[in-house]
Motif scaffolding. Structure first.
Motif, PDB file in Angstrom:
ATOM      1  N   LEU A 163      -2.769 -14.712  -9.013  1.00 14.40           N
ATOM      2  CA  LEU A 163      -2.557 -13.380  -8.430  1.00 14.40           C
ATOM      3  C   LEU A 163      -3.564 -12.400  -9.013  1.00 14.40           C
ATOM      4  O   LEU A 163      -3.484 -12.048 -10.191  1.00 14.40           O
ATOM      5  CB  LEU A 163      -1.145 -12.891  -8.719  1.00 14.40           C
ATOM      6  N   LEU A 164      -4.501 -11.962  -8.169  1.00 11.27           N
ATOM      7  CA  LEU A 164      -5.481 -10.967  -8.598  1.00 11.27           C
ATOM      8  C   LEU A 164      -5.095  -9.557  -8.162  1.00 11.27           C
ATOM      9  O   LEU A 164      -5.910  -8.632  -8.244  1.00 11.27           O
ATOM     10  CB  LEU A 164      -6.857 -11.314  -8.027  1.00 11.27           C
ATOM     11  N   ASP A 165      -3.863  -9.379  -7.712  1.00 12.49           N
ATOM     12  CA  ASP A 165      -3.424  -8.076  -7.210  1.00 12.49           C
ATOM     13  C   ASP A 165      -3.536  -6.982  -8.267  1.00 12.49           C
ATOM     14  O   ASP A 165      -3.766  -5.813  -7.943  1.00 12.49           O
ATOM     15  CB  ASP A 165      -1.976  -8.162  -6.720  1.00 12.49           C
ATOM     16  N   GLY A 166      -3.385  -7.344  -9.525  1.00 14.29           N
ATOM     17  CA  GLY A 166      -3.456  -6.356 -10.593  1.00 14.29           C
ATOM     18  C   GLY A 166      -4.848  -5.830 -10.856  1.00 14.29           C
ATOM     19  O   GLY A 166      -5.025  -4.954 -11.710  1.00 14.29           O
ATOM     20  N   LEU A 167      -5.857  -6.339 -10.125  1.00 17.35           N
ATOM     21  CA  LEU A 167      -7.214  -5.804 -10.235  1.00 17.35           C
ATOM     22  C   LEU A 167      -7.523  -4.805  -9.127  1.00 17.35           C
ATOM     23  O   LEU A 167      -8.610  -4.200  -9.115  1.00 17.35           O
ATOM     24  CB  LEU A 167      -8.239  -6.955 -10.177  1.00 17.35           C
ATOM     25  N   ARG A 168      -6.615  -4.632  -8.188  1.00 16.48           N
ATOM     26  CA  ARG A 168      -6.858  -3.756  -7.040  1.00 16.48           C
ATOM     27  C   ARG A 168      -7.096  -2.313  -7.484  1.00 16.48           C
ATOM     28  O   ARG A 168      -6.605  -1.883  -8.534  1.00 16.48           O
ATOM     29  CB  ARG A 168      -5.669  -3.779  -6.081  1.00 16.48           C
ATOM     30  N   ARG A 169      -7.819  -1.568  -6.649  1.00 14.94           N
ATOM     31  CA  ARG A 169      -7.948  -0.139  -6.884  1.00 14.94           C
ATOM     32  C   ARG A 169      -6.619   0.536  -6.545  1.00 14.94           C
ATOM     33  O   ARG A 169      -6.047   0.301  -5.491  1.00 14.94           O
ATOM     34  CB  ARG A 169      -9.055   0.460  -6.002  1.00 14.94           C
ATOM     35  N   VAL A 170      -6.115   1.360  -7.433  1.00 17.43           N
ATOM     36  CA  VAL A 170      -4.902   2.131  -7.171  1.00 17.43           C
ATOM     37  C   VAL A 170      -5.200   3.588  -7.496  1.00 17.43           C
ATOM     38  O   VAL A 170      -5.875   3.897  -8.485  1.00 17.43           O
ATOM     39  CB  VAL A 170      -3.700   1.626  -8.005  1.00 17.43           C
ATOM     40  N   THR A 171      -4.686   4.458  -6.656  1.00 18.96           N
ATOM     41  CA  THR A 171      -4.949   5.888  -6.835  1.00 18.96           C
ATOM     42  C   THR A 171      -3.690   6.674  -7.157  1.00 18.96           C
ATOM     43  O   THR A 171      -3.759   7.884  -7.344  1.00 18.96           O
ATOM     44  CB  THR A 171      -5.587   6.470  -5.560  1.00 18.96           C
ATOM     45  N   SER A 172      -2.545   5.996  -7.191  1.00 18.33           N
ATOM     46  CA  SER A 172      -1.289   6.687  -7.488  1.00 18.33           C
ATOM     47  C   SER A 172      -0.320   5.735  -8.154  1.00 18.33           C
ATOM     48  O   SER A 172      -0.472   4.505  -8.080  1.00 18.33           O
ATOM     49  CB  SER A 172      -0.668   7.244  -6.205  1.00 18.33           C
ATOM     50  N   VAL A 173       0.674   6.308  -8.793  1.00 16.13           N
ATOM     51  CA  VAL A 173       1.714   5.496  -9.432  1.00 16.13           C
ATOM     52  C   VAL A 173       2.492   4.723  -8.372  1.00 16.13           C
ATOM     53  O   VAL A 173       2.915   3.582  -8.599  1.00 16.13           O
ATOM     54  CB  VAL A 173       2.645   6.392 -10.266  1.00 16.13           C
ATOM     55  N   ASP A 174       2.665   5.310  -7.203  1.00 15.85           N
ATOM     56  CA  ASP A 174       3.374   4.620  -6.122  1.00 15.85           C
ATOM     57  C   ASP A 174       2.619   3.371  -5.692  1.00 15.85           C
ATOM     58  O   ASP A 174       3.227   2.329  -5.415  1.00 15.85           O
ATOM     59  CB  ASP A 174       3.564   5.560  -4.925  1.00 15.85           C
ATOM     60  N   GLU A 175       1.292   3.451  -5.615  1.00 21.45           N
ATOM     61  CA  GLU A 175       0.501   2.265  -5.259  1.00 21.45           C
ATOM     62  C   GLU A 175       0.616   1.205  -6.346  1.00 21.45           C
ATOM     63  O   GLU A 175       0.684   0.002  -6.050  1.00 21.45           O
ATOM     64  CB  GLU A 175      -0.959   2.652  -5.046  1.00 21.45           C
ATOM     65  N   ALA A 176       0.633   1.622  -7.594  1.00 21.38           N
ATOM     66  CA  ALA A 176       0.797   0.663  -8.693  1.00 21.38           C
ATOM     67  C   ALA A 176       2.147  -0.046  -8.604  1.00 21.38           C
ATOM     68  O   ALA A 176       2.245  -1.256  -8.824  1.00 21.38           O
ATOM     69  CB  ALA A 176       0.658   1.382 -10.034  1.00 21.38           C
ATOM     70  N   ARG A 177       3.201   0.714  -8.267  1.00 23.61           N
ATOM     71  CA  ARG A 177       4.519   0.102  -8.102  1.00 23.61           C
ATOM     72  C   ARG A 177       4.508  -0.906  -6.959  1.00 23.61           C
ATOM     73  O   ARG A 177       5.089  -1.996  -7.063  1.00 23.61           O
ATOM     74  CB  ARG A 177       5.562   1.178  -7.825  1.00 23.61           C
ATOM     75  N   GLU A 178       3.819  -0.580  -5.856  1.00 22.66           N
ATOM     76  CA  GLU A 178       3.787  -1.474  -4.709  1.00 22.66           C
ATOM     77  C   GLU A 178       3.046  -2.769  -5.047  1.00 22.66           C
ATOM     78  O   GLU A 178       3.443  -3.854  -4.596  1.00 22.66           O
ATOM     79  CB  GLU A 178       3.118  -0.783  -3.520  1.00 22.66           C
TER      80      GLU A 178
END
Length: 847
Positions: A163-178
């Motif tokens: 799972l490489l999902d934890g390398l994705r660009r995130v711009t908000s805490v909500d995106e990190a939760r998703e």
């Protein structure tokens, strides 16, 4: 049979909930109809176990996932897989034990050189990170003969997942939760297959860079929980710096860890190439000046009830601050006629009597906020009973805090609601001044194994912890905080079956607080990873289960005292573990595993270690592999000892030029004679064990008494093809070894001098084999005939890596006769320091 077990279940549910048995049916759903949560399920099933016994381990794991009493009864009526451990009562603690304290620190750790098991089986699924790293990972894996493909979603039959999902660009805490919800969904998708058949499961995340990325911190705890629930699977959690690095460098680091980092479950890969792993370090507190006093304004979530209330009461008694308690429960008026009931079953019985018409229709809750209504379904009645008890407990806590002379107020607020939290604290600020301390202890659990974990459970569990912290940080952004403390859990550090979402949420708290420490140098920032407490969510029945499993519980009084000690400690370690155990809790992935594929090109020296024309794995190679996995288990230990190393069955290697041989080193956490230990064995691809040993990390004073024995005669040609059969790549004895009845002495060279490619690992295999060769020469001279080493009582490794030029091998005789021989041996560096000792080398006659 199912019918009689169903009747028993109904009676136990009635007994443990207080609801009349005549209003229950076996087809009611435990969660929705009966309102039975995960902890109550454990309590009920424990009571059933005591009465009917003979529940298999597989049944106990499955039962909490079943929806109705009928389903449980039908499952219990089937033959059990194995017997259950006997019932063990909880021991009384007259004197509460102070919880032990360990700091969680990242320490440098070289890779073991062995790979994760299972990489070369069925194709791996690599999830798309959106940055172009996934296809590069697939391409690099292909270069090493490992098949993989990039997919957006993980299919249920995937045998391996990265799972490489934890390398994705995130711009908000909500995106990190998703991102984390998606990762949990992927784990749920493959859980049934991983638990039954094993496989590979890897999470990769980057919580560095901007502040938002710290909120991605839960993926590691997901992997650690998966390691607990799927003992047949190989699991790894990788924290890899990706922000600001080229995608190919990130892909190369990830693939290198998969191929050479076997034996470690949680790993950090830094941008400079440093590899680190977490380790528990004993960390007693040196008290400093208290940061709480009468001037303080302390905001605590979850502090009005449960075990946290004990901590807040002690805080109030000692420092008398102004205390603000935030909780979900509204302080409503208790309906009349319930005062005689002091526990949940008693309240349920009274409320259920009203439902059945046996009592007057009193309102369940009075006041303008709650309309008058009669109790409804069993689940509603249970919830109403718990509400009454909660209000009572809150009022008791408030009264106790006021009794200590501290000012206190309570606000019923959902800590996930940032606006509501901000409004409450604005009123506090207007009356009492700025907030100076925050304690976030609110939390809920919804236990279910990964295969049965739901999005709703994730939202409730994750939201209370993570959204609650987010709301508190936002509401106190401009306050002069002197203390920022969260009640975390050992589940985040080690994983815990059934608590993936809870472990992930607490792991996020730990990661965010590490970031907060960097931006709040004058504030005490502390995440306390508590072990289980006695009380609160741990019912007496669950406490018995912990006790029976050897898990001690933190007494509330002792836990409260430990909490105050933390508040009076100097800043430093952010994440600390507090547990009632005397020894460190077992790390995640306590069943460590690493794999090696033995081929001729990878191990060319094996061509010079043949018996009857077939290459045989040397004992020295196994010692190196065992030591490498032991290093992954305790990376900061300076010295290791392998005890009771034994050949169970030689490893013949006839296919070195035809695909090679797949071998697995397995390690299982254990308790040794001097503390934590690791039981190791080497297995072939059928699971058959060939070598076994126990590893321990300990500081041992080296001996400087390894002098050459008296009465030695020099051998001009030790490699005569009879006593020693080794080819050129393993001829580690140089010159003319001295051999006599009392022992032997020789110049020993290592792998570098013999021209081996690559660097040595934990031990120099060539030099260690040379020491064993010298023992074989002595055994023949002492009258034991032609022998092979088959066991070593202790192998003590004082210095790792290649031996320098001018090193010596020394053998001391213990005994030798027609049945075989026993000796001690050592490798001694040119400066006279012992590099490695072999105590109790047992040599047996060759067949």
């Amino acid at each position: 049979d199912a019918e009689s077990i169903g009747s028993l279940l109904l009676s136990v549910v009635a007994e443990r909930t207080g609801y009349p048995v005549d209003l229950l049916t076996v087809d009611m759903e435990l969660d929705t109809d009966l309102g039975i949560d995960s902890i109550k399920k454990v309590e009920i099933l424990s009571a059933v176990r005591e009465r009917i016994g003979d529940l298999g381990g597989g049944q106990l794991a499955e039962l909490p996932t079943l929806r109705t009493l009928r389903a449980i009864a039908e499952r219990l009526s089937q033959p059990a897989a194995q017997a259950v451990a006997p019932h063990v009562p909880v021991a009384a603690h007259a004197h509460p034990v102070e919880p032990q304290r360990w700091a969680v620190r990242m320490v440098a750790a070289p890779p073991s050189g062995l790979s994760m098991p299972g990489l070369t089986g069925q194709p791996l699924v690599v999830t798309d990170d959106g940055l172009g790293i996934a296809p590069l990972v697939v391409a690099r894996l292909a270069r090493h003969g490992i098949r993989a493909t990039v997919l957006a979603q993980v299919p249920p039959d995937a045998a391996g997942v990265v799972l490489l999902d934890g390398l994705r660009r995130v711009t908000s805490v909500d995106e990190a939760r998703e991102v984390q919800r998606t990762a949990l969904h992927a784990a749920r998708t493959v859980a049934a297959r991983m638990e039954a058949d094993g496989g590979v499961f890897v999470t990769v995340q980057d919580t560095g860079g901007d502040a938002v990325r710290a909120w991605l911190g839960g993926l590691g705890a997901l992997a650690r929980t998966a390691a607990r629930e799927w003992p047949r699977a190989a699991v790894k959690a990788i924290e890899c710096v990706a922000v600001g690095r080229p995608p190919d460098a990130v892909a190369e680091a990830i693939v290198a860890e998969l191929r050479t980092g076997g034996g470690a479950v949680t790993v950090g890969l830094r941008a400079d190439g440093t590899r680190v792993v977490p380790e528990l370090v004993e960390s007693p507190i040196s008290p400093s000046a208290p940061r709480i006093g009468p001037h303080s304004v302390v905001v605590a979530t979850g502090g009005a009830r449960g075990v946290t209330a004990a901590a807040m009461r002690l805080l109030a008694s000692r420092y008398r601050p102004r205390v603000v308690l935030l909780g979900r429960t509204p302080l409503v008026v208790e309906p009349a006629g319930l005062s005689a009931a002091t526990d949940e079953p008693g309240l349920v019985h009274l409320l259920a009597g009203r439902r059945s018409g046996g009592a007057q229709p009193e309102p369940v809750f009075g006041g303008s906020e709650h309309p008058r209504r009669r109790p409804g379904t069993p689940a509603e009645v249970g919830a109403q009973a718990r509400q009454v008890l909660a209000v009572r407990e809150i009022r008791e806590t408030l009264s106790a805090i006021e009794g200590y002379g501290a000012s206190v107020r309570y606000a019923a607020v959902d800590v996930r609601d940032a606006t509501a939290v901000a409004e409450v604290l604005a009123r506090v600020r207007a009356d009492w001044g700025p907030v100076t301390a925050v304690v976030h202890a609110a939390g809920v659990v919804a236990d279910a194994r990964l295969a049965g974990k739901t999005d709703d459970q994730f939202a409730r569990v994750f939201g209370t912890k993570v959204a609650g912290l987010r709301a508190l940080l936002a509401a106190t952004a401009d306050d002069p905080l002197e203390v920022l403390c969260v009640f975390s859990s050992v589940a985040a550090v080690f994983g815990n079956p059934g608590q993936a979402d809870y472990a992930m949420a607490n792991d996020v708290l730990d990661t965010v607080l590490a970031r907060e420490q960097a931006r709040r140098p004058g504030c005490l920032v502390r995440a306390i990873a508590w072990g289980p407490w006695r009380g609160g969510m741990v019912t007496p029945e669950l406490a018995e289960r912990f006790q029976g499993g050897g898990v001690p519980l933190i007494d509330p009084a002792a836990g409260a005292a430990a909490f105050l000690d933390e508040l009076a400690s100097p800043a430093g370690d952010v994440v600390v573990v507090r547990s009632a155990r005397a020894d460190p809790p077992v790390p995640a992935g306590s069943a460590l595993a690493a794999e090696v594929t033995v081929t001729g090109p990878a191990y060319p020296y094996l061509a010079d270690h043949q018996i009857a024309g077939v290459a045989v794995l040397p004992m020295a190679t196994v010692v190196d592999w065992f030591a490498a996995v032991a290093r992954a288990w305790r990376p900061s230990a300076g010295q290791f000892v392998l005890r009771d190393l034994r050949v169970l069955d030689k490893v013949a290697l006839p296919r070195l030029a035809d695909g090679g041989h797949r071998l697995v080193v397995c390690g299982q956490e254990a308790t040794g004679q001097d503390g934590p230990a690791l039981d190791l064995d080497l297995r072939d691809d059928t699971g058959r064990p060939h070598y076994r040993a126990r590893a321990a990390a300990e500081m041992v004073s080296t001996s400087d008494g390894w002098r050459a024995p008296d009465g030695l005669a020099r051998l001009s040609d030790p490699y005569d093809g009879t006593t020693l059969f080794h080819g050129a790549a393993l001829r580690a004895l140089h010159g003319a070894p001295g051999v006599g009845p009392l022992g032997a002495d020789a110049v020993v060279v290592g792998s570098q001098a013999l021209g081996w490619a690559g660097s040595s690992g934990e031990v120099d295999v060539a030099a260690l084999d040379g020491a064993l060769q010298l023992a074989v020469l002595w055994a023949r001279q002492a009258g034991a005939g032609l022998t092979l080493p088959m066991a070593i009582g202790e192998c003590r490794v004082y210095r790792r890596g290649p031996v320098p030029a001018g090193s010596r091998g020394v053998v001391r005789a213990v005994r030798a006769d027609e049945s075989g021989a026993v000796c001690d041996a050592a490798l001694v560096d040119p400066d006279g320091t012992t590099r490695l000792e072999l105590v109790g080398v047992q040599l047996v006659h060759r067949p």
